[in-house]
Scaffold this motif. Structure first.
Motif, PDB file in Angstrom:
ATOM      1  N   GLU A  21     -12.737 -16.187  -5.615  1.00  0.00           N
ATOM      2  CA  GLU A  21     -12.195 -14.990  -6.260  1.00  0.00           C
ATOM      3  C   GLU A  21     -12.633 -13.720  -5.541  1.00  0.00           C
ATOM      4  N   PHE A  22     -13.912 -13.667  -5.112  1.00  0.00           N
ATOM      5  CA  PHE A  22     -14.387 -12.486  -4.376  1.00  0.00           C
ATOM      6  C   PHE A  22     -13.586 -12.284  -3.099  1.00  0.00           C
ATOM      7  N   GLU A  23     -13.418 -13.336  -2.316  1.00  0.00           N
ATOM      8  CA  GLU A  23     -12.706 -13.215  -1.050  1.00  0.00           C
ATOM      9  C   GLU A  23     -11.251 -12.813  -1.262  1.00  0.00           C
ATOM     10  N   GLU A  24     -10.618 -13.360  -2.288  1.00  0.00           N
ATOM     11  CA  GLU A  24      -9.226 -13.004  -2.561  1.00  0.00           C
ATOM     12  C   GLU A  24      -9.084 -11.533  -2.936  1.00  0.00           C
ATOM     13  N   GLN A  25      -9.956 -11.057  -3.846  1.00  0.00           N
ATOM     14  CA  GLN A  25      -9.873  -9.667  -4.287  1.00  0.00           C
ATOM     15  C   GLN A  25     -10.231  -8.707  -3.162  1.00  0.00           C
ATOM     16  N   ALA A  26     -11.288  -9.039  -2.410  1.00  0.00           N
ATOM     17  CA  ALA A  26     -11.711  -8.159  -1.319  1.00  0.00           C
ATOM     18  C   ALA A  26     -10.651  -8.101  -0.219  1.00  0.00           C
ATOM     19  N   THR A  27     -10.049  -9.240   0.087  1.00  0.00           N
ATOM     20  CA  THR A  27      -9.009  -9.280   1.119  1.00  0.00           C
ATOM     21  C   THR A  27      -7.801  -8.457   0.704  1.00  0.00           C
ATOM     22  N   LYS A  28      -7.398  -8.558  -0.551  1.00  0.00           N
ATOM     23  CA  LYS A  28      -6.269  -7.769  -1.042  1.00  0.00           C
ATOM     24  C   LYS A  28      -6.563  -6.273  -0.945  1.00  0.00           C
ATOM     25  N   LYS A  29      -7.790  -5.891  -1.325  1.00  0.00           N
ATOM     26  CA  LYS A  29      -8.162  -4.479  -1.271  1.00  0.00           C
ATOM     27  C   LYS A  29      -8.168  -3.961   0.165  1.00  0.00           C
ATOM     28  N   VAL A  30      -8.695  -4.760   1.091  1.00  0.00           N
ATOM     29  CA  VAL A  30      -8.727  -4.347   2.497  1.00  0.00           C
ATOM     30  C   VAL A  30      -7.305  -4.273   3.056  1.00  0.00           C
ATOM     31  N   ASP A  31      -6.437  -5.201   2.660  1.00  0.00           N
ATOM     32  CA  ASP A  31      -5.045  -5.155   3.098  1.00  0.00           C
ATOM     33  C   ASP A  31      -4.373  -3.877   2.606  1.00  0.00           C
ATOM     34  N   ASP A  32      -4.689  -3.460   1.383  1.00  0.00           N
ATOM     35  CA  ASP A  32      -4.161  -2.191   0.855  1.00  0.00           C
ATOM     36  C   ASP A  32      -4.639  -1.015   1.698  1.00  0.00           C
ATOM     37  N   LEU A  33      -5.907  -1.052   2.121  1.00  0.00           N
ATOM     38  CA  LEU A  33      -6.456   0.030   2.945  1.00  0.00           C
ATOM     39  C   LEU A  33      -5.823   0.042   4.336  1.00  0.00           C
ATOM     40  N   LEU A  34      -5.519  -1.136   4.884  1.00  0.00           N
ATOM     41  CA  LEU A  34      -4.828  -1.193   6.170  1.00  0.00           C
ATOM     42  C   LEU A  34      -3.462  -0.522   6.081  1.00  0.00           C
ATOM     43  N   GLU A  35      -2.771  -0.748   4.968  1.00  0.00           N
ATOM     44  CA  GLU A  35      -1.472  -0.102   4.786  1.00  0.00           C
ATOM     45  C   GLU A  35      -1.628   1.400   4.636  1.00  0.00           C
ATOM     46  N   SER A  36      -2.620   1.815   3.871  1.00  0.00           N
ATOM     47  CA  SER A  36      -2.828   3.237   3.618  1.00  0.00           C
ATOM     48  C   SER A  36      -3.191   3.997   4.890  1.00  0.00           C
ATOM     49  N   TYR A  37      -4.082   3.427   5.709  1.00  0.00           N
ATOM     50  CA  TYR A  37      -4.570   4.128   6.895  1.00  0.00           C
ATOM     51  C   TYR A  37      -3.702   3.912   8.133  1.00  0.00           C
ATOM     52  N   MET A  38      -3.140   2.690   8.274  1.00  0.00           N
ATOM     53  CA  MET A  38      -2.493   2.341   9.529  1.00  0.00           C
ATOM     54  C   MET A  38      -1.022   1.972   9.394  1.00  0.00           C
ATOM     55  N   GLY A  39      -0.531   1.874   8.145  1.00  0.00           N
ATOM     56  CA  GLY A  39       0.871   1.539   7.952  1.00  0.00           C
ATOM     57  C   GLY A  39       1.205   0.100   8.270  1.00  0.00           C
ATOM     58  N   ILE A  40       0.209  -0.792   8.152  1.00  0.00           N
ATOM     59  CA  ILE A  40       0.438  -2.204   8.448  1.00  0.00           C
ATOM     60  C   ILE A  40      -0.065  -3.061   7.286  1.00  0.00           C
ATOM     61  N   ARG A  41       0.448  -4.280   7.226  1.00  0.00           N
ATOM     62  CA  ARG A  41      -0.041  -5.299   6.300  1.00  0.00           C
ATOM     63  C   ARG A  41      -0.375  -6.529   7.118  1.00  0.00           C
ATOM     64  N   ASP A  42      -1.573  -7.090   6.931  1.00  0.00           N
ATOM     65  CA  ASP A  42      -1.987  -8.240   7.736  1.00  0.00           C
ATOM     66  C   ASP A  42      -3.128  -8.954   7.018  1.00  0.00           C
ATOM     67  N   LEU A  43      -2.791 -10.013   6.273  1.00  0.00           N
ATOM     68  CA  LEU A  43      -3.811 -10.721   5.500  1.00  0.00           C
ATOM     69  C   LEU A  43      -4.823 -11.417   6.393  1.00  0.00           C
ATOM     70  N   GLU A  44      -4.396 -11.895   7.558  1.00  0.00           N
ATOM     71  CA  GLU A  44      -5.345 -12.533   8.483  1.00  0.00           C
ATOM     72  C   GLU A  44      -6.366 -11.508   8.979  1.00  0.00           C
ATOM     73  N   LEU A  45      -5.894 -10.326   9.328  1.00  0.00           N
ATOM     74  CA  LEU A  45      -6.791  -9.257   9.763  1.00  0.00           C
ATOM     75  C   LEU A  45      -7.719  -8.850   8.627  1.00  0.00           C
ATOM     76  N   ALA A  46      -7.179  -8.708   7.422  1.00  0.00           N
ATOM     77  CA  ALA A  46      -8.000  -8.344   6.262  1.00  0.00           C
ATOM     78  C   ALA A  46      -9.057  -9.407   5.981  1.00  0.00           C
ATOM     79  N   THR A  47      -8.682 -10.676   6.109  1.00  0.00           N
ATOM     80  CA  THR A  47      -9.633 -11.763   5.895  1.00  0.00           C
ATOM     81  C   THR A  47     -10.761 -11.712   6.909  1.00  0.00           C
ATOM     82  N   THR A  48     -10.425 -11.448   8.164  1.00  0.00           N
ATOM     83  CA  THR A  48     -11.442 -11.349   9.210  1.00  0.00           C
ATOM     84  C   THR A  48     -12.402 -10.195   8.934  1.00  0.00           C
TER      85      THR A  48
END
Length: 327
Positions: free
Chosen positions: A253-280
């Motif tokens: 659950e932690f990894e899923e929630q944290a990955t989703k939040k980081v993916d949201d930040l990638l979209e906000s800052y860089m205009g991209i979505r990438d779950l693999e990048l967020a997971t890394t």
């Protein structure tokens, strides 16, 4: 047998012993062995290779069901799918899991569940669209397929792009002003689009996924066979851009929630979505004690991205918030 020779034999079955291979004779002379000695762990448990993972796949616009295995990254996955359906791997735009629709929530990222059904979306019609920026942001979120194709993952309602009804989610961006961007990563394409000046028209060449028509009736469910496949719903195949694929437990659950939040930040800052990048990114930061250690760890695995400091601090804060139950 001499005492010295007897003493040289170790009877402890927990230790390893060296067994000399007998050399075969040929024309009265000993042949050279490939390996002169090998180490055998006496009393140890034998190890067995993991079963071969087999996945079922179809072309999203309609096809018979194929079976693929033996891939360790996205490019190899596309090559396997192309081989099954006798097409070029360059025809594949992206894949979705368990749905033939252009559904970005089902987009294949860095993980495939061992029971997932893979649908490959191939090139359809090409179209050119003239765009004029009326504000700094176009309203596009870009992702890529891990094999050189960037495409549209989200269109913001009411944005410049939203007014152009010919532009759709799932469209591959092939060129900007006739300059090919095939091979560019999503963040590079997002940067190019952001740098387009306001009020000056530019052209996007887009390739849409092939649509299903009469072939849609050819879709069939995967045969109920576990031959050659490990059936365990709690495991996924993790595809990595660097290194081999690994079978691992489904993220907690932690990894899923944290990955989703980081993916949201990638979209906000860089205009991209990438779950693999967020997971890394989450993997690099989840065990770190301070933001400096996190930044150093992230730079060692993702230095090419040159993330801004403000993004790193927000990501560090998001991971901490999830870890401490504040989100």
């Amino acid at each position: 047998m001499s005492n010295a020779l007897i003493e040289s034999v170790n009877l402890d079955v927990t230790m390893s012993c060296v067994i000399k291979k007998l050399l075969p004779m040929e024309n009265g002379e000993a042949k050279s062995p490939q390996t002169e000695e090998e180490t055998v762990a006496i009393g140890s448990e034998p190890t067995y290779p993991r079963p071969r993972l087999v996945f079922h796949t179809q072309l999203a616009h309609g096809s018979p069901t194929g079976r693929i295995s033996g891939f360790t990254n996205v490019k190899e996955l596309y090559a396997k799918i192309a081989e099954v359906f006798n097409i070029s791997a360059s025809e594949i735009l992206f894949c979705t899991l368990n749905s033939h629709k252009v559904d970005m929530q089902k987009l294949l990222g860095g993980q495939i569940g061992l029971e997932d059904f893979i649908f490959a979306h191939v090139r359809g019609e090409t179209k050119e669209v003239e765009v004029t920026k009326t504000e700094d942001a176009l309203g596009l979120t870009i992702t890529d397929n891990g094999a050189g194709y960037a495409f549209i993952k989200r269109i913001k309602e009411g944005s410049t792009i939203d007014q152009l009804k010919t532009v759709c989610v799932g469209d591959h961006i092939e060129a900007i002003n006739d300059q090919s961007i095939v091979g560019c990563r999503h963040y590079e394409v997002a940067k190019m689009l952001k740098e387009q000046p306001r009020g000056v028209p530019f052209t996007l060449r887009l390739v849409e996924p092939k649509k299903a028509f009469d072939m849609i009736g050819m879709r069939t469910r995967a045969p109920k066979s576990s031959e050659g496949k490990m059936v365990n719903g709690k495991e996924t195949l993790r595809l990595r851009s660097r290194g081999s694929a690994t079978v691992q437990e489904t993220p907690d659950e932690f990894e899923e929630q944290a990955t989703k939040k980081v993916d949201d930040l990638l979209e906000s800052y860089m205009g991209i979505r990438d779950l693999e990048l967020a997971t890394t990114i989450v993997e690099a930061g989840k065990d770190k004690k301070n933001p400096d250690d996190f930044a150093e760890a992230l730079d060692s695995v993702l230095g090419d991205f040159a993330f801004p400091d403000v993004f790193l601090f927000d990501v560090w804060g998001a991971i901490g918030d999830v870890k401490n139950g504040r989100i």
